[in-house]
Design a protein around this motif. Structure first.
Motif, PDB file in Angstrom:
ATOM      1  N   VAL A  73     -13.157  18.960 -12.862  1.00 29.18           N
ATOM      2  CA  VAL A  73     -11.303  17.889 -12.962  1.00 29.18           C
ATOM      3  C   VAL A  73     -11.085  17.383 -11.819  1.00 29.18           C
ATOM      4  N   THR A  74     -10.854  16.317 -11.345  1.00 31.57           N
ATOM      5  CA  THR A  74     -10.451  15.841  -9.799  1.00 31.57           C
ATOM      6  C   THR A  74      -9.490  14.801 -10.297  1.00 31.57           C
ATOM      7  N   GLY A  75      -8.148  14.709  -9.904  1.00 32.47           N
ATOM      8  CA  GLY A  75      -7.418  14.265 -10.256  1.00 32.47           C
ATOM      9  C   GLY A  75      -6.488  14.415 -11.951  1.00 32.47           C
ATOM     10  N   ASP A  76      -7.145  12.505 -12.382  1.00 35.82           N
ATOM     11  CA  ASP A  76      -6.846  11.988 -13.829  1.00 35.82           C
ATOM     12  C   ASP A  76      -7.153  12.448 -14.265  1.00 35.82           C
ATOM     13  N   HIS A  77      -8.789  12.641 -14.121  1.00 32.43           N
ATOM     14  CA  HIS A  77     -10.412  12.858 -14.778  1.00 32.43           C
ATOM     15  C   HIS A  77     -11.038  13.158 -14.459  1.00 32.43           C
ATOM     16  N   LEU A  78     -12.155  13.538 -15.915  1.00 31.10           N
ATOM     17  CA  LEU A  78     -13.540  13.824 -15.067  1.00 31.10           C
ATOM     18  C   LEU A  78     -13.833  14.045 -14.029  1.00 31.10           C
ATOM     19  N   ASN A  79     -14.572  14.976 -12.776  1.00 35.42           N
ATOM     20  CA  ASN A  79     -15.170  14.507 -11.948  1.00 35.42           C
ATOM     21  C   ASN A  79     -16.499  13.587 -12.289  1.00 35.42           C
ATOM     22  N   SER A 105      -3.131  19.444 -12.626  1.00 32.09           N
ATOM     23  CA  SER A 105      -1.753  19.115 -13.097  1.00 32.09           C
ATOM     24  C   SER A 105      -1.802  17.442 -12.846  1.00 32.09           C
ATOM     25  N   ASP A 106      -2.771  16.590 -13.422  1.00 34.77           N
ATOM     26  CA  ASP A 106      -2.899  14.812 -13.298  1.00 34.77           C
ATOM     27  C   ASP A 106      -3.334  14.908 -14.101  1.00 34.77           C
ATOM     28  N   ILE A 107      -4.185  15.612 -14.720  1.00 32.43           N
ATOM     29  CA  ILE A 107      -4.739  15.290 -16.113  1.00 32.43           C
ATOM     30  C   ILE A 107      -4.024  15.257 -17.245  1.00 32.43           C
ATOM     31  N   SER A 108      -4.521  14.612 -18.023  1.00 32.51           N
ATOM     32  CA  SER A 108      -3.811  14.816 -19.442  1.00 32.51           C
ATOM     33  C   SER A 108      -4.823  15.579 -20.618  1.00 32.51           C
ATOM     34  N   LYS A 109      -4.269  15.839 -21.193  1.00 38.79           N
ATOM     35  CA  LYS A 109      -4.861  16.819 -22.672  1.00 38.79           C
ATOM     36  C   LYS A 109      -5.882  15.854 -22.873  1.00 38.79           C
ATOM     37  N   GLU A 110      -5.720  14.912 -23.411  1.00 39.88           N
ATOM     38  CA  GLU A 110      -6.558  13.956 -24.426  1.00 39.88           C
ATOM     39  C   GLU A 110      -7.815  13.176 -22.768  1.00 39.88           C
ATOM     40  N   GLU A 111      -7.295  13.045 -22.019  1.00 38.22           N
ATOM     41  CA  GLU A 111      -8.425  12.366 -20.511  1.00 38.22           C
ATOM     42  C   GLU A 111      -8.902  13.726 -20.741  1.00 38.22           C
ATOM     43  N   ALA A 117     -15.776  15.420 -24.405  1.00 38.44           N
ATOM     44  CA  ALA A 117     -16.989  15.221 -24.695  1.00 38.44           C
ATOM     45  C   ALA A 117     -18.001  13.988 -24.543  1.00 38.44           C
ATOM     46  N   ALA A 118     -17.898  12.683 -23.415  1.00 34.64           N
ATOM     47  CA  ALA A 118     -18.943  12.802 -22.896  1.00 34.64           C
ATOM     48  C   ALA A 118     -19.795  13.279 -22.236  1.00 34.64           C
ATOM     49  N   ILE A 119     -20.193  14.828 -21.873  1.00 32.87           N
ATOM     50  CA  ILE A 119     -21.002  14.886 -21.900  1.00 32.87           C
ATOM     51  C   ILE A 119     -21.486  16.164 -22.269  1.00 32.87           C
ATOM     52  N   LEU A 120     -20.608  16.883 -23.164  1.00 31.39           N
ATOM     53  CA  LEU A 120     -21.384  18.074 -24.646  1.00 31.39           C
ATOM     54  C   LEU A 120     -22.090  17.510 -25.082  1.00 31.39           C
ATOM     55  N   ASP A 121     -23.213  18.268 -25.385  1.00 34.27           N
ATOM     56  CA  ASP A 121     -24.488  17.444 -26.198  1.00 34.27           C
ATOM     57  C   ASP A 121     -24.832  18.386 -27.060  1.00 34.27           C
ATOM     58  N   GLY A 122     -23.947  19.906 -26.843  1.00 39.76           N
ATOM     59  CA  GLY A 122     -24.444  21.063 -27.704  1.00 39.76           C
ATOM     60  C   GLY A 122     -25.722  21.741 -27.416  1.00 39.76           C
ATOM     61  N   GLN A 123     -26.188  20.457 -26.221  1.00 37.00           N
ATOM     62  CA  GLN A 123     -27.908  21.423 -25.695  1.00 37.00           C
ATOM     63  C   GLN A 123     -27.582  22.506 -24.319  1.00 37.00           C
ATOM     64  N   PHE A 124     -26.246  22.616 -24.225  1.00 38.20           N
ATOM     65  CA  PHE A 124     -25.953  23.495 -22.773  1.00 38.20           C
ATOM     66  C   PHE A 124     -25.027  23.980 -22.693  1.00 38.20           C
ATOM     67  N   GLU A 125     -24.774  25.055 -21.991  1.00 41.35           N
ATOM     68  CA  GLU A 125     -22.994  25.216 -21.946  1.00 41.35           C
ATOM     69  C   GLU A 125     -23.339  24.757 -20.533  1.00 41.35           C
ATOM     70  N   ILE A 126     -21.371  24.690 -20.141  1.00 37.92           N
ATOM     71  CA  ILE A 126     -21.024  24.758 -18.974  1.00 37.92           C
ATOM     72  C   ILE A 126     -20.341  26.235 -18.507  1.00 37.92           C
TER      73      ILE A 126
END
Length: 247
Positions: A73-79, A105-111, A117-126
Protein backbone atom coordinates in the motif's frame (compact mmCIF):
# COMPACT_ATOMS: atom_id res chain seq x y z
CA UNK A 1 3.51 -30.78 4.55
CA UNK A 2 6.26 -28.33 5.50
CA UNK A 3 8.41 -26.47 3.00
CA UNK A 4 11.88 -25.33 4.05
CA UNK A 5 13.08 -22.19 2.33
CA UNK A 6 16.47 -20.47 2.16
CA UNK A 7 16.48 -16.73 1.52
CA UNK A 8 19.42 -15.73 -0.65
CA UNK A 9 20.64 -13.22 1.94
CA UNK A 10 22.39 -16.35 3.23
CA UNK A 11 24.94 -15.65 0.50
CA UNK A 12 25.29 -11.94 1.18
CA UNK A 13 29.00 -11.84 0.29
CA UNK A 14 28.21 -13.29 -3.13
CA UNK A 15 25.32 -10.88 -3.62
CA UNK A 16 27.45 -7.90 -2.62
CA UNK A 17 30.05 -9.03 -5.17
CA UNK A 18 27.47 -9.05 -7.95
CA UNK A 19 26.90 -12.79 -8.21
CA UNK A 20 23.58 -13.50 -9.91
CA UNK A 21 21.00 -15.31 -7.80
CA UNK A 22 20.70 -17.77 -10.68
CA UNK A 23 24.10 -19.08 -9.58
CA UNK A 24 22.88 -19.61 -6.01
CA UNK A 25 20.05 -22.02 -6.82
CA UNK A 26 22.28 -25.08 -6.86
CA UNK A 27 23.84 -24.09 -3.53
CA UNK A 28 20.38 -23.94 -1.95
CA UNK A 29 19.62 -27.42 -3.28
CA UNK A 30 22.91 -28.80 -1.99
CA UNK A 31 22.15 -27.48 1.49
CA UNK A 32 18.96 -29.53 1.58
CA UNK A 33 16.22 -26.92 1.18
CA UNK A 34 12.94 -27.31 -0.71
CA UNK A 35 12.74 -23.74 -1.99
CA UNK A 36 14.83 -20.66 -2.71
CA UNK A 37 13.62 -17.19 -1.79
CA UNK A 38 14.81 -14.68 -4.38
CA UNK A 39 15.37 -11.11 -3.22
CA UNK A 40 14.14 -8.43 -5.61
CA UNK A 41 16.76 -5.86 -4.55
CA UNK A 42 19.60 -8.14 -5.72
CA UNK A 43 18.18 -8.86 -9.17
CA UNK A 44 19.64 -6.96 -12.11
CA UNK A 45 16.17 -6.12 -13.40
CA UNK A 46 16.31 -8.22 -16.56
CA UNK A 47 13.71 -10.76 -17.60
CA UNK A 48 16.54 -13.04 -18.75
CA UNK A 49 17.91 -13.34 -15.22
CA UNK A 50 14.48 -14.16 -13.81
CA UNK A 51 13.92 -16.80 -16.47
CA UNK A 52 17.38 -18.27 -15.81
CA UNK A 53 16.54 -18.60 -12.12
CA UNK A 54 13.23 -20.27 -12.98
CA UNK A 55 14.91 -22.71 -15.36
CA UNK A 56 17.62 -23.68 -12.87
CA UNK A 57 15.14 -24.10 -10.02
CA UNK A 58 12.86 -26.25 -12.14
CA UNK A 59 15.81 -28.42 -13.21
CA UNK A 60 16.78 -28.99 -9.57
CA UNK A 61 13.24 -29.42 -8.27
CA UNK A 62 13.18 -26.31 -6.08
CA UNK A 63 10.20 -24.05 -5.48
CA UNK A 64 10.77 -20.33 -5.89
CA UNK A 65 9.55 -17.68 -3.45
CA UNK A 66 9.82 -14.01 -4.45
CA UNK A 67 10.63 -11.43 -1.78
CA UNK A 68 10.13 -7.79 -2.74
CA UNK A 69 11.48 -5.08 -0.46
CA UNK A 70 8.55 -2.77 -1.09
CA UNK A 71 5.10 -2.06 0.30
CA UNK A 72 1.72 -3.28 -0.87
CA UNK A 73 0.00 0.00 0.00
CA UNK A 74 1.27 3.46 -0.97
CA UNK A 75 -0.70 6.44 0.28
CA UNK A 76 -4.37 6.06 -0.64
CA UNK A 77 -3.97 3.26 -3.19
CA UNK A 78 -2.31 -0.07 -3.87
CA UNK A 79 1.29 0.22 -4.98
CA UNK A 80 1.40 0.99 -8.72
CA UNK A 81 4.22 -1.54 -9.05
CA UNK A 82 2.14 -4.42 -7.62
CA UNK A 83 1.21 -5.81 -11.05
CA UNK A 84 4.85 -5.57 -12.16
CA UNK A 85 5.86 -7.63 -9.13
CA UNK A 86 3.24 -10.22 -10.00
CA UNK A 87 4.62 -10.43 -13.54
CA UNK A 88 8.16 -10.84 -12.22
CA UNK A 89 6.97 -13.54 -9.83
CA UNK A 90 5.46 -15.46 -12.71
CA UNK A 91 8.64 -15.14 -14.76
CA UNK A 92 10.40 -16.76 -11.82
CA UNK A 93 7.87 -19.61 -12.10
CA UNK A 94 6.72 -18.75 -8.60
CA UNK A 95 3.32 -18.52 -6.96
CA UNK A 96 4.61 -16.86 -3.78
CA UNK A 97 4.97 -13.08 -3.60
CA UNK A 98 6.07 -11.38 -0.37
CA UNK A 99 5.79 -7.65 0.39
CA UNK A 100 5.48 -5.36 3.39
CA UNK A 101 2.08 -3.84 4.14
CA UNK A 102 2.81 -0.10 4.24
CA UNK A 103 0.76 2.52 6.01
CA UNK A 104 -3.02 2.12 6.05
CA UNK A 105 -3.74 5.62 7.34
CA UNK A 106 -4.71 7.11 3.95
CA UNK A 107 -6.36 4.21 2.14
CA UNK A 108 -10.03 3.31 2.52
CA UNK A 109 -11.15 -0.24 3.05
CA UNK A 110 -13.01 -0.08 -0.27
CA UNK A 111 -9.95 1.12 -2.18
CA UNK A 112 -7.75 -1.54 -0.60
CA UNK A 113 -10.14 -4.34 -1.52
CA UNK A 114 -10.63 -2.94 -5.02
CA UNK A 115 -6.88 -2.87 -5.57
CA UNK A 116 -6.40 -6.40 -4.29
CA UNK A 117 -9.23 -7.71 -6.46
CA UNK A 118 -7.45 -6.27 -9.50
CA UNK A 119 -4.32 -8.36 -8.93
CA UNK A 120 -5.46 -11.54 -7.18
CA UNK A 121 -6.59 -14.27 -9.58
CA UNK A 122 -6.47 -17.40 -7.41
CA UNK A 123 -3.21 -18.57 -9.01
CA UNK A 124 -0.77 -17.22 -6.43
CA UNK A 125 -0.57 -16.08 -2.84
CA UNK A 126 0.66 -12.88 -1.29
CA UNK A 127 2.47 -13.00 2.03
CA UNK A 128 2.81 -9.71 3.88
CA UNK A 129 5.68 -9.48 6.33
CA UNK A 130 6.86 -7.34 9.19
CA UNK A 131 10.00 -5.44 8.25
CA UNK A 132 12.01 -3.33 10.69
CA UNK A 133 9.99 -0.10 10.37
CA UNK A 134 6.94 0.83 12.42
CA UNK A 135 5.48 2.83 9.53
CA UNK A 136 5.05 -0.33 7.42
CA UNK A 137 4.80 -3.16 9.91
CA UNK A 138 3.53 -2.15 13.33
CA UNK A 139 1.39 -4.69 15.15
CA UNK A 140 -1.57 -2.30 14.98
CA UNK A 141 -1.24 -1.89 11.19
CA UNK A 142 -0.92 -5.64 10.72
CA UNK A 143 -3.95 -6.46 12.86
CA UNK A 144 -6.04 -3.85 11.04
CA UNK A 145 -4.95 -5.21 7.66
CA UNK A 146 -5.96 -8.75 8.50
CA UNK A 147 -9.26 -7.67 10.00
CA UNK A 148 -10.09 -6.21 6.57
CA UNK A 149 -8.80 -9.30 4.74
CA UNK A 150 -10.68 -11.66 7.02
CA UNK A 151 -13.94 -9.69 6.83
CA UNK A 152 -13.72 -9.73 3.04
CA UNK A 153 -13.11 -13.48 2.95
CA UNK A 154 -9.87 -13.19 0.96
CA UNK A 155 -8.09 -16.55 1.00
CA UNK A 156 -4.88 -15.83 -0.93
CA UNK A 157 -3.24 -13.38 1.47
CA UNK A 158 -1.34 -14.71 4.46
CA UNK A 159 1.21 -13.51 6.95
CA UNK A 160 4.95 -14.05 6.99
CA UNK A 161 5.96 -13.62 10.63
CA UNK A 162 9.62 -12.65 11.00
CA UNK A 163 10.42 -13.65 14.55
CA UNK A 164 13.38 -11.27 14.99
CA UNK A 165 12.17 -8.11 13.28
CA UNK A 166 9.81 -7.34 16.16
CA UNK A 167 12.86 -6.52 18.26
CA UNK A 168 13.64 -3.60 15.93
CA UNK A 169 10.03 -2.45 16.38
CA UNK A 170 10.33 -2.64 20.19
CA UNK A 171 7.33 -4.97 20.18
CA UNK A 172 6.86 -8.03 22.36
CA UNK A 173 7.29 -10.97 20.00
CA UNK A 174 5.12 -13.29 22.09
CA UNK A 175 2.24 -10.80 22.04
CA UNK A 176 2.65 -10.37 18.28
CA UNK A 177 2.64 -14.14 17.86
CA UNK A 178 -0.53 -14.52 19.89
CA UNK A 179 -2.26 -11.79 17.88
CA UNK A 180 -1.17 -12.98 14.43
CA UNK A 181 -0.83 -16.76 14.67
CA UNK A 182 -4.19 -17.38 13.00
CA UNK A 183 -3.04 -15.57 9.84
CA UNK A 184 0.54 -16.89 9.75
CA UNK A 185 1.50 -19.58 7.27
CA UNK A 186 5.16 -18.59 6.79
CA UNK A 187 7.83 -18.04 9.42
CA UNK A 188 11.04 -16.16 8.71
CA UNK A 189 13.60 -17.56 11.08
CA UNK A 190 16.63 -15.68 12.30
CA UNK A 191 17.79 -14.32 15.63
CA UNK A 192 19.18 -11.05 16.92
CA UNK A 193 21.63 -9.70 19.47
CA UNK A 194 22.59 -6.24 20.61
CA UNK A 195 26.25 -5.52 19.85
CA UNK A 196 27.66 -2.26 21.25
CA UNK A 197 24.17 -0.83 21.40
CA UNK A 198 23.26 -1.86 17.86
CA UNK A 199 20.91 -4.69 16.93
CA UNK A 200 22.21 -7.17 14.41
CA UNK A 201 20.89 -10.32 12.78
CA UNK A 202 22.54 -13.62 13.73
CA UNK A 203 21.89 -17.35 13.21
CA UNK A 204 19.12 -18.95 15.26
CA UNK A 205 21.38 -20.51 17.87
CA UNK A 206 23.43 -17.34 18.41
CA UNK A 207 20.70 -14.91 19.49
CA UNK A 208 18.48 -14.11 22.44
CA UNK A 209 15.10 -15.30 21.13
CA UNK A 210 13.75 -18.71 22.13
CA UNK A 211 12.99 -19.60 18.54
CA UNK A 212 11.88 -23.16 19.30
CA UNK A 213 9.18 -21.92 21.68
CA UNK A 214 8.06 -19.32 19.15
CA UNK A 215 7.65 -21.88 16.38
CA UNK A 216 5.26 -23.84 18.56
CA UNK A 217 2.91 -20.85 18.71
CA UNK A 218 2.00 -21.14 15.02
CA UNK A 219 -0.34 -24.06 14.32
CA UNK A 220 -1.02 -23.01 10.72
CA UNK A 221 2.58 -22.35 9.61
CA UNK A 222 3.82 -24.67 6.88
CA UNK A 223 6.63 -22.63 5.24
CA UNK A 224 9.81 -22.10 7.23
CA UNK A 225 12.53 -19.84 5.85
CA UNK A 226 16.02 -19.18 7.15
CA UNK A 227 16.94 -15.54 6.54
CA UNK A 228 20.39 -14.47 7.69
CA UNK A 229 23.89 -14.22 6.26
CA UNK A 230 25.86 -17.28 7.35
CA UNK A 231 28.26 -19.99 6.34
CA UNK A 232 27.15 -23.25 4.75
CA UNK A 233 27.91 -25.40 7.78
CA UNK A 234 25.83 -23.22 10.13
CA UNK A 235 22.91 -23.03 7.70
CA UNK A 236 22.86 -26.79 7.07
CA UNK A 237 23.01 -27.47 10.79
CA UNK A 238 20.22 -25.05 11.59
CA UNK A 239 18.04 -26.47 8.84
CA UNK A 240 18.29 -29.78 10.66
CA UNK A 241 17.35 -28.11 13.95
CA UNK A 242 14.34 -26.39 12.35
CA UNK A 243 13.14 -29.65 10.82
CA UNK A 244 13.39 -31.30 14.22
CA UNK A 245 11.49 -28.44 15.85
CA UNK A 246 8.69 -28.54 13.26
CA UNK A 247 8.01 -32.27 13.26
Amino acid sequence: MSTYVLNTIAFKKDLDNGVSQSRLVEKVKQLGFDAIEIRNEFLNGSKNERLAIAKEAQKLGLEVFYSVNDVLVTGDHLNNKALDYVTEMRELNSSHLKLNIGSLSDISKEELLKGLAAILDGQFEIAVENNQTLADSSLAITKKFFEIIQDAGIKDIHYCFDIANWIWLDTDVDQAADDLKQFTTYLHLKNAVRDQGELKTVPLEDGDLNWRALIKKFPFAYDFGLEYAGNAETIANELGLVKEATK
